[in-house]
Design a protein around this motif. Structure first.
Motif, short mmCIF file in Angstrom:
data_model
loop_
_atom_site.label_atom_id
_atom_site.label_comp_id
_atom_site.label_asym_id
_atom_site.label_seq_id
_atom_site.Cartn_x
_atom_site.Cartn_y
_atom_site.Cartn_z
N ALA A 10 -5.60 0.53 -3.11
CA ALA A 10 -6.22 2.08 -2.93
C ALA A 10 -7.91 2.27 -2.00
O ALA A 10 -8.03 1.53 -3.06
N TYR A 11 -7.58 2.99 -1.17
CA TYR A 11 -9.32 2.95 -0.93
C TYR A 11 -10.02 4.10 -1.54
O TYR A 11 -9.87 4.58 -2.54
N PRO A 12 -11.38 3.54 -2.12
CA PRO A 12 -12.40 4.15 -2.32
C PRO A 12 -11.72 6.08 -2.70
O PRO A 12 -12.10 6.83 -2.27
N GLU A 16 -2.79 6.46 -3.62
CA GLU A 16 -2.38 4.04 -3.27
C GLU A 16 -2.11 4.46 -2.22
O GLU A 16 -0.66 5.09 -1.77
N VAL A 17 -2.48 3.45 -1.18
CA VAL A 17 -1.58 3.42 0.46
C VAL A 17 -0.28 1.53 0.28
O VAL A 17 0.01 2.12 0.85
N LEU A 18 -0.58 1.43 -0.62
CA LEU A 18 0.19 0.54 -0.90
C LEU A 18 0.72 0.25 -2.76
O LEU A 18 -0.39 -0.02 -3.61
N GLY A 35 7.43 -0.83 10.32
CA GLY A 35 6.78 0.32 9.43
C GLY A 35 5.85 1.34 9.91
O GLY A 35 5.73 0.83 11.81
N ALA A 36 6.59 2.12 10.10
CA ALA A 36 6.33 3.33 10.94
C ALA A 36 4.69 3.27 10.89
O ALA A 36 4.26 2.93 9.89
N ASN A 37 4.08 4.12 11.29
CA ASN A 37 2.63 4.31 11.55
C ASN A 37 2.48 4.89 10.86
O ASN A 37 2.77 5.40 9.71
N GLY A 38 1.32 4.79 9.70
CA GLY A 38 1.27 5.35 8.08
C GLY A 38 1.26 4.22 7.16
O GLY A 38 1.30 4.65 5.93
N SER A 39 2.41 3.75 7.48
CA SER A 39 2.80 3.26 6.24
C SER A 39 2.04 2.04 5.68
O SER A 39 2.84 1.49 4.36
N GLY A 40 0.88 1.63 6.36
CA GLY A 40 0.35 0.60 5.52
C GLY A 40 -0.18 -0.61 5.81
O GLY A 40 -0.33 -2.13 5.48
N LYS A 41 0.88 -0.99 7.31
CA LYS A 41 0.73 -2.45 7.97
C LYS A 41 -1.22 -3.05 7.56
O LYS A 41 -0.69 -3.97 7.34
N SER A 42 -1.77 -2.39 8.37
CA SER A 42 -2.74 -2.44 8.80
C SER A 42 -3.83 -3.02 7.19
O SER A 42 -4.56 -4.27 7.46
N THR A 43 -3.92 -2.12 6.82
CA THR A 43 -4.13 -2.36 5.12
C THR A 43 -3.78 -3.54 4.79
O THR A 43 -4.62 -4.24 3.80
N LEU A 44 -2.38 -3.62 4.51
CA LEU A 44 -1.87 -4.98 4.50
C LEU A 44 -2.39 -6.12 4.25
O LEU A 44 -3.04 -6.91 3.96
P1 ADP Z 1 -0.29 1.23 9.58
O1 ADP Z 1 -0.94 0.02 9.76
O2 ADP Z 1 1.12 1.31 9.43
O3 ADP Z 1 -0.33 2.23 10.43
P2 ADP Z 1 -2.53 1.96 7.72
O4 ADP Z 1 -2.89 0.64 6.86
O5 ADP Z 1 -3.61 2.44 9.15
O6 ADP Z 1 -1.07 2.03 7.85
O7 ADP Z 1 -2.24 3.34 6.77
C1 ADP Z 1 -2.25 3.72 5.59
C2 ADP Z 1 -2.20 4.60 5.04
O8 ADP Z 1 -4.14 4.90 4.49
C3 ADP Z 1 -2.77 5.97 5.39
O9 ADP Z 1 -2.21 6.30 5.08
C4 ADP Z 1 -3.89 6.13 6.15
O10 ADP Z 1 -4.21 7.72 6.08
C5 ADP Z 1 -4.86 5.56 4.62
N1 ADP Z 1 -5.86 5.02 4.83
C6 ADP Z 1 -6.12 3.58 6.37
N2 ADP Z 1 -7.36 3.44 6.72
C7 ADP Z 1 -8.11 4.24 5.51
C8 ADP Z 1 -9.85 4.45 4.97
N3 ADP Z 1 -10.78 3.68 5.64
N4 ADP Z 1 -9.98 5.09 4.61
C9 ADP Z 1 -8.52 5.62 3.47
N5 ADP Z 1 -7.16 5.61 3.95
C10 ADP Z 1 -7.55 5.13 4.72
#
Ligand code: ADP
Length: 247
Positions: A10-12, A16-18, A35-44
């Motif tokens: 979870a971002y601060p 929870e995003v993952l 995964g669709a946009n916003g699914s959590g790929k970049s965060t992972l």
């Molecule tokens: P993807 O790469 O699949 O598009 P992201 O990992 O960018 O997905 O985003 C996953 C979720 O985390 C989204 O709901 C996005 O809004 C949220 N998110 C991404 N970056 C941040 C951040 N720096 N702070 C808070 N929420 C974030």
């Protein structure tokens, strides 16, 4: 080489995003992360790169464990972000590739060889802001490869690339695999890389809903209620991209 055990994040002050993501990539393997946009790929990918620590579960990259050793992970893992402007620090190609490496002859020669390999040598003295989107992304990839990572993470490497750009990126990913580099490639669009991956993992709303050989995963996307981009239906069966042989 890369293993995630029930990773949660979870971002601060955020939701929870993952949630409970577990997966494994063997040495030299190529995992597709879809995964669709916003699914959590970049965060992972950011967690795999040691930029954040998981808030639950753990992960291991080339024997370095997070939470706890993110700094060590950053020494062996490179992430090439979708937006090259966030990663380019030098004013010219030369400056960016030599940044932090010193300027002795051997280092310069190695950087020039890498630039040549990625078709960047012709831009050696060019101010980076004059480069195209795709060329900037290649510059980030060149800088990442010069660091000789054990694991390379590519976030949406095909986005915004024209046809020759996609072809070139595919060739680079294949060359990395031939060199034994472990790679994770994320993309919301499957077509440019589905025939290259050893396995495909699908994230939906922060959960890993499918993971396995691409053929099996694609079969199951239809029956699973995954938020899959419309373009996925075009990839129901795996075809070599533009007649190129995949794996
Ligand atoms: P993807 O790469 O699949 O598009 P992201 O990992 O960018 O997905 O985003 C996953 C979720 O985390 C989204 O709901 C996005 O809004 C949220 N998110 C991404 N970056 C941040 C951040 N720096 N702070 C808070 N929420 C974030």
């Amino acid at each position: 080489m890369l293993e995630l055990n029930t990773v949660t994040f979870a971002y601060p002050a955020g939701d929870e995003v993952l949630s409970g993501v577990s997966l494994k990539v063997e040495k030299g393997g190529l995992l597709g992360l879809a995964g669709a946009n916003g699914s959590g790929k970049s965060t992972l990918l950011a967690l795999m790169a040691g930029l954040y620590a998981p808030t639950g579960g753990s992960l291991e990259v080339a024997g370095r464990v997070s939470p706890g050793h993110e700094g060590d992970i950053r020494l062996v893992c490179r992430l090439v972000m979708q937006d090259a402007d966030l990663q380019i620090l030098g004013a010219t190609v030369e400056e960016d590739l030599l940044l932090g490496r010193g300027r002795d002859e051997a280092v310069t020669a190695e950087a020039r060889t890498m630039a040549e390999r990625l078709n960047l040598l012709k831009y050696w003295d060019r101010p980076v802001q004059t480069l195209s989107w795709g060329t900037k992304r290649k510059l980030c990839l060149a800088a990442a490869l010069l660091d000789r990572p054990r694991v390379l993470l590519l976030d949406e490497p095909f986005s915004g690339l024209d046809y020759p750009g996609v072809r070139e990126m595919r060739a680079l990913i294949r060359a990395n695999r031939e060199a034994g580099l472990t790679q994770v490639v994320s993309s919301h669009d499957l077509e440019p890389y589905i025939d290259l991956v050893d396995a495909l993992a699908v994230l939906d709303n922060g959960e890993l809903v499918l993971n396995g050989p691409a053929e099996t995963v694609l079969d199951r996307v239809a029956e699973h209620a995954v938020r899959a981009p419309g373009s996925w239906t075009a990839c129901r069966t795996i075809q070599p991209w533009d007649g190129e042989t995949g794996r």
